[in-house]
Design an enzyme around this catalytic site. Sequence first.
Site, PDB file in Angstrom:
ATOM      1  N   ASP A  99       0.963  -1.112  -0.178  1.00 54.87           N
ATOM      2  CA  ASP A  99       0.023  -0.044  -0.185  1.00 54.87           C
ATOM      3  C   ASP A  99       0.992   1.378  -0.031  1.00 54.87           C
ATOM      4  O   ASP A  99       2.020   1.290  -0.599  1.00 54.87           O
ATOM      5  CB  ASP A  99      -0.745   0.054   1.043  1.00 54.87           C
ATOM      6  CG  ASP A  99      -2.371   0.594   0.980  1.00 54.87           C
ATOM      7  OD1 ASP A  99      -2.383   1.753   0.877  1.00 54.87           O
ATOM      8  OD2 ASP A  99      -3.271  -0.247   0.948  1.00 54.87           O
ATOM      9  N   SER A 155     -11.321  -0.794  -0.272  1.00 55.23           N
ATOM     10  CA  SER A 155     -10.293  -0.837   0.239  1.00 55.23           C
ATOM     11  C   SER A 155     -10.126  -1.066   1.950  1.00 55.23           C
ATOM     12  O   SER A 155      -8.953  -1.458   2.484  1.00 55.23           O
ATOM     13  CB  SER A 155      -9.320   0.686   0.122  1.00 55.23           C
ATOM     14  OG  SER A 155      -8.548   0.486  -1.167  1.00 55.23           O
ATOM     15  N   HIS A 202      -3.736   6.306   3.501  1.00 56.72           N
ATOM     16  CA  HIS A 202      -4.300   5.072   3.177  1.00 56.72           C
ATOM     17  C   HIS A 202      -3.736   3.753   3.743  1.00 56.72           C
ATOM     18  O   HIS A 202      -4.400   2.989   4.263  1.00 56.72           O
ATOM     19  CB  HIS A 202      -4.390   4.988   1.636  1.00 56.72           C
ATOM     20  CG  HIS A 202      -5.318   3.996   0.905  1.00 56.72           C
ATOM     21  ND1 HIS A 202      -4.759   2.614   0.933  1.00 56.72           N
ATOM     22  CD2 HIS A 202      -6.390   4.173   0.369  1.00 56.72           C
ATOM     23  CE1 HIS A 202      -5.741   1.982   0.198  1.00 56.72           C
ATOM     24  NE2 HIS A 202      -6.616   2.612  -0.065  1.00 56.72           N
TER      25      HIS A 202
HETATM   26  C1  LIG Z   1      -5.865  -5.312   1.304  1.00 55.61           C
HETATM   27  O1  LIG Z   1      -6.647  -4.075   1.661  1.00 55.61           O
HETATM   28  C2  LIG Z   1      -7.098  -3.392   0.715  1.00 55.61           C
HETATM   29  C3  LIG Z   1      -7.616  -2.284   1.295  1.00 55.61           C
HETATM   30  O2  LIG Z   1      -6.896  -1.202   1.599  1.00 55.61           O
HETATM   31  C4  LIG Z   1      -7.701  -3.847  -0.322  1.00 55.61           C
HETATM   32  O3  LIG Z   1      -8.147  -3.051  -1.206  1.00 55.61           O
HETATM   33  C5  LIG Z   1      -6.932  -5.127  -1.006  1.00 55.61           C
HETATM   34  O4  LIG Z   1      -7.659  -5.811  -1.849  1.00 55.61           O
HETATM   35  C6  LIG Z   1      -6.280  -5.995   0.398  1.00 55.61           C
HETATM   36  N1  LIG Z   1      -5.597  -6.788  -0.364  1.00 55.61           N
HETATM   37  C7  LIG Z   1      -5.152  -8.182   0.270  1.00 55.61           C
HETATM   38  C8  LIG Z   1      -4.358  -9.042  -0.727  1.00 55.61           C
HETATM   39  O5  LIG Z   1      -5.714  -8.409   1.418  1.00 55.61           O
END
Ligand SMILES: *[C@H]1O[C@H](CO)[C@@H](O)[C@H](O)[C@H]1NC(C)=O
Length: 767
Positions: A155, A545, A214
């Site tokens: 992120d 997210s 974020h």
């Molecule tokens: C992790 O969290 C984000 C939200 O910020 C999400 O969009 C994403 O798909 C998630 N990915 C995983 C691999 O958990």
Amino acid sequence: MKLHYSVAIVFFVSGQLLLLLHYLPTTSAQLLPIVHDHADDMQIYIIDVERHQHHDLLSDEDLESWHASFLPNSTLDSGAPRLLYSYRHVLSGFSARLTPGELETIKSKPGFVAAQPSQRHHVETTYTPGYLGVTGKNGWGATMMGEGIIIGVIDTGVKPTHPSFDDSMIPSTPPKSRWKGNCTYKGFPCNKKIIGAKALQYGGRTSPLDTEGHGTHVASIAAGSFVKNANVLGTASGVASGMAPMAHLSIYKVCFPNEGCHSPDIYAAIEQAIKDGVDVINMSIGGKFNATFYEDAVSRGSMAAIQNNIIPVASAGNYGADPITLCHSAPWVLAVGASTTDRRIVSIVELGDGRTFLGESAYQPTTWNSSTLFPLEYPGSNGNVNSRGCAAGEMAKLNLKGKIVICEPELVDNAKMGEAIYKAGAEGMIVLGFSTQGYTTDSFPDVLPTSSVNFKARMAILYYYHTNKPNATAAIRFDGTQFGHMPSPAVAYFSSRGPSRMNGGLIKPDVLAPGVNILAAWPKDVGPNPSPLATHTFNFNSGTSMAAPHVSGIAALVRKKHLGWTPSEIISAIITTANNSWTARSPDDIIIDEISNDTAGIFTTGAGMVNPVKALDPGLVFKITVDSYIGYLCGLGYTYSEVFQMVGQKKNCSGVIHLNSTDLNYPSIAVNLTRTVTSQKVTRTAKNVGNAREEYIPKIVQPAGVDIFLSPNRLKFTRMDQEISYEMRFDMRGSYPSQGSDMIRRGKIVWDSGKHVVTTPIALTFA
Ligand SMILES: *[C@H]1O[C@H](CO)[C@@H](O)[C@H](O)[C@H]1NC(C)=O
Ligand SMILES: *[C@@H]1O[C@H](CO)[C@@H](O)[C@H](O)[C@H]1NC(C)=O
Ligand SMILES: *[C@@H]1O[C@H](CO)[C@@H](O)[C@H](O)[C@H]1NC(C)=O
Ligand SMILES: *[C@@H]1O[C@H](CO)[C@@H](O)[C@H](O)[C@H]1NC(C)=O
Ligand SMILES: *[C@@H]1O[C@H](CO)[C@@H](O)[C@H](O)[C@H]1NC(C)=O
Ligand SMILES: *[C@@H]1O[C@H](CO)[C@@H](O)[C@H](O)[C@H]1NC(C)=O
Ligand SMILES: *[C@@H]1O[C@H](CO)[C@@H](O)[C@H](O)[C@H]1NC(C)=O
Ligand SMILES: *[C@@H]1O[C@H](CO)[C@@H](O)[C@H](O)[C@H]1NC(C)=O
Ligand SMILES: *[C@@H]1O[C@H](CO)[C@@H](O)[C@H](O)[C@H]1NC(C)=O
Ligand SMILES: *[C@@H]1O[C@H](CO)[C@@H](O)[C@H](O)[C@H]1NC(C)=O
Ligand SMILES: *[C@@H]1O[C@H](CO)[C@@H](O)[C@H](O)[C@H]1NC(C)=O
């Protein structure tokens, strides 16, 4: 309407993110400059090459030299290295800076398989663990709150000194045998909670510190420690924690202010996460909803993750409420949509005629007089978009002294509009929702007394204003943090919808999790400034997210309890235990869609709201092997090179059984019936992970106009891990439905043993 749609999404979902991008000055200096070489057409490419015959024996240096041997030379005129990353696990190849001409030369070299230009992606709590029913005894107790599990967050980085990352409750860093990562960036303190942190930007080194918010928000939703008295400007106060509060975090920063997230860096982060030994990765990274799997860095990187036994969880996307807007729909990635919770931070609009409208705001100063009616002003009545959007330039020309001002979030977010009208003397603000936002409202940390209302209130308020001007008045009444708002959970308007363009045979999104006004850690001040109320610790944020890391946290809990389960089994556990009803009264009270305040479709809810406690003990799981995924890619008609890009190994379609998406042993099913094909058969194989001896009896909820027949119609297990296959036949009942009726219908098969309930959601489309 289409215009409002896209602008509103940018504002409503990533409003805070956009806002914060403007505050960067001190940190942007830490970012590496992007290399601009003399050759204007220099581009970054991901190049896939055949695996070296001694791939597994090569040292990292040797692998890098093998990859470098494809390049014309090692440095550009500027002295910058051509090779950005040499990949071993995530794909077989490397990323490098090349001109199209140089790329042509590489294409003619033996061992070359494929090339893709670098792609840019974007990043799209106190209350939620309790809302999802995880409490000490039934959920966290059994899993030790994810203790020892490592969640990788790909992120915008993290703010490590935030109280949500306090490590005083975390026993110890995992042993070296299990954890190979490190945290060596100078001035970035790690601890037992954050055990690894790296920033990956074009192969260079930079700080993993989050300057946007974020990544800090996402990391604390997945695995934040307990923080007492967490709140936003005094609202929603309580104990904050992530879904897996005892889990460790490893941070991979690949998204940068004004830059987005580039695919070579995303692959490098997944590569590093595999090397480091994380258990779950969370990517809150957006995608294109019509990208093929090999074009989508998240889908492609996740294939490498599952081959290394890491569970990939991804957000479905924030492109709703139109259908077919889903990102990351690969069957090996758990795609999570966003729901509301039953909490509202209530700020009511009261019009001069006594009518009231429910709105929200996180800024609720106690000095505000809730019963004073102020003159109401709507700058947008002149038809100018800048006036409607309360843009600073237009507002500076007006005298808004002593007024409550109506603004529309078309151009900038609440904070910017609030600042503009505050400077012009306004007392308060009413922010109108668009019809494309349905009934979803936002509890923004506003900078002056505000109420954000939904589109239905919008129409009533504007009508009142126009019929009563210049005598229109309004008051704003704060009612604080309230629980029990119904219907809830409901699907947020922005949550991306299926069906997927890629996976006709299964349902995407898979599940829902809370993603509206989620309170979680934030690295900088929000709210009116300067003001004693301004708070720098927590903030609300909305988006898929925010939904996905809830599920990453749950996946960490399931992994902790069942260390031997494969990613597909954990994904199955989460899907078959989700709940598509929003009341205890009846399973037919299907979750509501906030775009319409009406029943949500199956391609909107997927299997429904996640249930972490039940996911820990699902009874049966549907397992999918990596070879089946490859067979599925072959079934899609992918070429040798496309399959290679996905799986990076010497496997091609001549060696595996080709599969339809319907044939994958997926926990959900989508089937089509047409005028000519009026019957379809689908097979599934269930694996017993409940009690050794357990018998399941089916309860079938048939989609309207369809009969479902099961064979066999009892599943009698006599030992653990036993697998039993069964066939489902879908027969059209009567004639093909007339035009104008809903062609997508919902059903389910519920296997019930008395101890375990295993639900397979079904979408039936008259195509
Ligand atoms: C992790 O969290 C984000 C939200 O910020 C999400 O969009 C994403 O798909 C998630 N990915 C995983 C691999 O958990
Ligand atoms: C590498 O190749 C580029 C163009 O192909 C050239 O401009 C550059 O000078 C070369 N660098 C070296 C160190 O030879
Ligand atoms: C930290 O990890 C990086 C990447 O794996 C590695 O290159 C580096 O040598 C490690 N540093 C230490 C001190 O272990
Ligand atoms: C994918 O979607 C984008 C924008 O939504 C559009 O510009 C592009 O043409 C689409 N590509 C395909 C192959 O449909
Ligand atoms: C609040 O406003 C109302 C109406 O303007 C007024 O009657 C009342 O005295 C005010 N209350 C306070 C505490 O100022
Ligand atoms: C506004 O108030 C004034 C003074 O009371 C009155 O004359 C006028 O008719 C009102 N206008 C409207 C549209 O109600
Ligand atoms: C059903 O039909 C749609 C088009 O109407 C198609 O995209 C989808 O792949 C089909 N599903 C199956 C399982 O064949
Ligand atoms: C489904 O969720 C709703 C809302 O949280 C709850 O009332 C109901 O009891 C749940 N149903 C089942 C079967 O768990
Ligand atoms: C949404 O629908 C429910 C009935 O299902 C109703 O009680 C509620 O008032 C509606 N909400 C809004 C904001 O209109
Ligand atoms: C595909 O695999 C088969 C056997 O595994 C092999 O004979 C064939 O050459 C391969 N095809 C390609 C294009 O590599
Ligand atoms: C895929 O499904 C279609 C009908 O839905 C069927 O005709 C076809 O044979 C299947 N293909 C494979 C490889 O199973």
